[in-house]
Design a protein around this motif. Structure first.
Motif, mmCIF file in Angstrom:
data_model
loop_
_atom_site.group_PDB
_atom_site.id
_atom_site.type_symbol
_atom_site.label_atom_id
_atom_site.label_comp_id
_atom_site.label_asym_id
_atom_site.label_seq_id
_atom_site.Cartn_x
_atom_site.Cartn_y
_atom_site.Cartn_z
ATOM 1 N N LEU A 42 -2.856 -6.890 4.443
ATOM 2 C CA LEU A 42 -2.328 -5.823 5.283
ATOM 3 C C LEU A 42 -3.392 -5.409 6.306
ATOM 4 O O LEU A 42 -4.493 -4.996 5.947
ATOM 5 C CB LEU A 42 -1.928 -4.625 4.421
ATOM 6 C CG LEU A 42 -1.341 -3.429 5.185
ATOM 7 C CD1 LEU A 42 -0.048 -3.814 5.893
ATOM 8 C CD2 LEU A 42 -1.087 -2.265 4.217
ATOM 9 N N CYS B 250 5.363 -8.309 4.160
ATOM 10 C CA CYS B 250 4.630 -8.859 3.022
ATOM 11 C C CYS B 250 5.164 -10.256 2.702
ATOM 12 O O CYS B 250 6.375 -10.458 2.607
ATOM 13 C CB CYS B 250 4.786 -7.921 1.824
ATOM 14 S SG CYS B 250 3.788 -8.385 0.396
ATOM 15 N N SER C 21 -2.883 -9.157 -0.647
ATOM 16 C CA SER C 21 -1.881 -8.407 -1.408
ATOM 17 C C SER C 21 -1.583 -9.202 -2.677
ATOM 18 O O SER C 21 -1.783 -10.416 -2.727
ATOM 19 C CB SER C 21 -0.618 -8.188 -0.567
ATOM 20 O OG SER C 21 -0.138 -9.408 -0.033
ATOM 21 N N THR D 217 8.605 0.358 -5.248
ATOM 22 C CA THR D 217 7.983 0.221 -3.932
ATOM 23 C C THR D 217 7.991 1.575 -3.234
ATOM 24 O O THR D 217 8.771 2.461 -3.593
ATOM 25 C CB THR D 217 8.744 -0.790 -3.063
ATOM 26 O OG1 THR D 217 10.007 -0.233 -2.666
ATOM 27 C CG2 THR D 217 8.978 -2.097 -3.815
ATOM 28 N N PRO E 294 6.117 -7.941 -4.804
ATOM 29 C CA PRO E 294 4.794 -7.327 -4.635
ATOM 30 C C PRO E 294 4.494 -6.483 -5.864
ATOM 31 O O PRO E 294 5.338 -5.715 -6.327
ATOM 32 C CB PRO E 294 4.976 -6.462 -3.387
ATOM 33 C CG PRO E 294 6.427 -6.093 -3.394
ATOM 34 C CD PRO E 294 7.148 -7.277 -3.992
ATOM 35 N N THR F 34 -0.623 -3.411 -4.875
ATOM 36 C CA THR F 34 -0.439 -3.867 -3.494
ATOM 37 C C THR F 34 -0.019 -2.704 -2.599
ATOM 38 O O THR F 34 0.846 -1.911 -2.970
ATOM 39 C CB THR F 34 0.626 -4.977 -3.437
ATOM 40 O OG1 THR F 34 0.080 -6.168 -4.023
ATOM 41 C CG2 THR F 34 1.043 -5.278 -2.006
ATOM 42 N N LEU G 191 1.736 -1.525 0.832
ATOM 43 C CA LEU G 191 2.645 -1.836 1.919
ATOM 44 C C LEU G 191 2.416 -0.827 3.042
ATOM 45 O O LEU G 191 1.739 0.190 2.827
ATOM 46 C CB LEU G 191 4.088 -1.792 1.410
ATOM 47 C CG LEU G 191 4.411 -2.720 0.226
ATOM 48 C CD1 LEU G 191 5.865 -2.561 -0.200
ATOM 49 C CD2 LEU G 191 4.096 -4.168 0.560
#
Length: 230
Positions: free
Chosen positions: A40, A57, A85, A134, A169, A173, A175
């Motif tokens: 990222l 991603c 990631s 997420t 993911p 990780t 985002l």
């Protein structure tokens, strides 16, 4: 001043890479196949693949399905120099049932209300396993691999099954909207996975119990959410 800010940035980047490496190795040690993802940078993900224009991603390796590994030494090497990631290949050690938050919370609550049996002091028959979420609010239930979606869910575009050929993911990780995190960590359930159909049964019951008045606009709707794997 410029050097102190730059030094602090480098220090944080090194800590972040070390943390990602440590957790990736832990996943591998439990037999979960790991894939290095693009890094990222700002609000986009960057990899070294020639001509790659993917901003979201994605795996950093072109042949990621073959490269996915649970070898701690291989995983350590991937994170030796880059803060990749952290992705987990699905359809191997586990499948993933992905759903929106309004369903995920209800399914988890239903699973936690079901008493589980114990055998010789060891807990068995647990109705839920690791659950990640997420920052966009997609809940990911890790389940035993191999079972397809039940017919009731097969055309429900709110639900995605990640099996062979797919990935997710994994925490921690980051985002663009924030980090992926565990709602139920693997350690909390001792790395055990529930039966896929048991979780799907809870999901179907949840869907049937939701009246149109308490459902999102257009429910059950036809939200065109693509499935990476069936």
């Amino acid at each position: 001043m410029w050097w102190s800010v730059r030094s602090r940035f480098i220090h944080l980047a090194l800590l972040d890479r070390a943390r990602l490496r440590r957790i990736a190795v832990r996943y591998a040690e439990h037999g979960w196949e790991v894939v290095p993802g693009a890094c990222l940078t700002g609000r986009r993900f960057v990899c070294d693949r020639d001509g790659c224009r993917t901003r979201a991603c994605h795996p950093a390796l072109a042949s990621w399905e073959k490269a996915a590994s649970a070898d701690p030494a291989m995983v350590t090497a991937w994170w030796q120099h880059q803060p990749h990631s952290l992705l987990l290949a699905t359809g191997r050690a586990f499948d993933v049932l992905e759903m929106p938050a309004y369903l995920g919370r209800r399914v988890l609550d239903a699973g936690m209300r079901i008493p589980h049996r114990s055998r010789g002091g060891t807990q068995v028959g647990r109705s839920y396993g690791p659950v990640a979420v997420t920052p966009a609010g997609r809940w990911m239930f890790l389940v035993r691999p191999g079972d397809p979606l039940r017919p009731e869910l097969d055309q429900c575009y709110y639900v995605v099954r990640h099996g062979l050929g797919s990935w997710i993911p994994a925490p921690p990780t980051r985002l663009p909207e924030g980090p992926v995190r565990w709602v139920v960590s693997p350690e909390l359930v001792q790395w055990r996975l529930p039966d896929s159909y048991a979780t799907q049964h809870l999901l179907v019951d949840t869907l049937r119990s939701m009246s149109p008045a308490n459902s999102p606009a257009g429910f059950p709707g036809q939200l065109p959410l693509p499935r990476r794997s069936r």
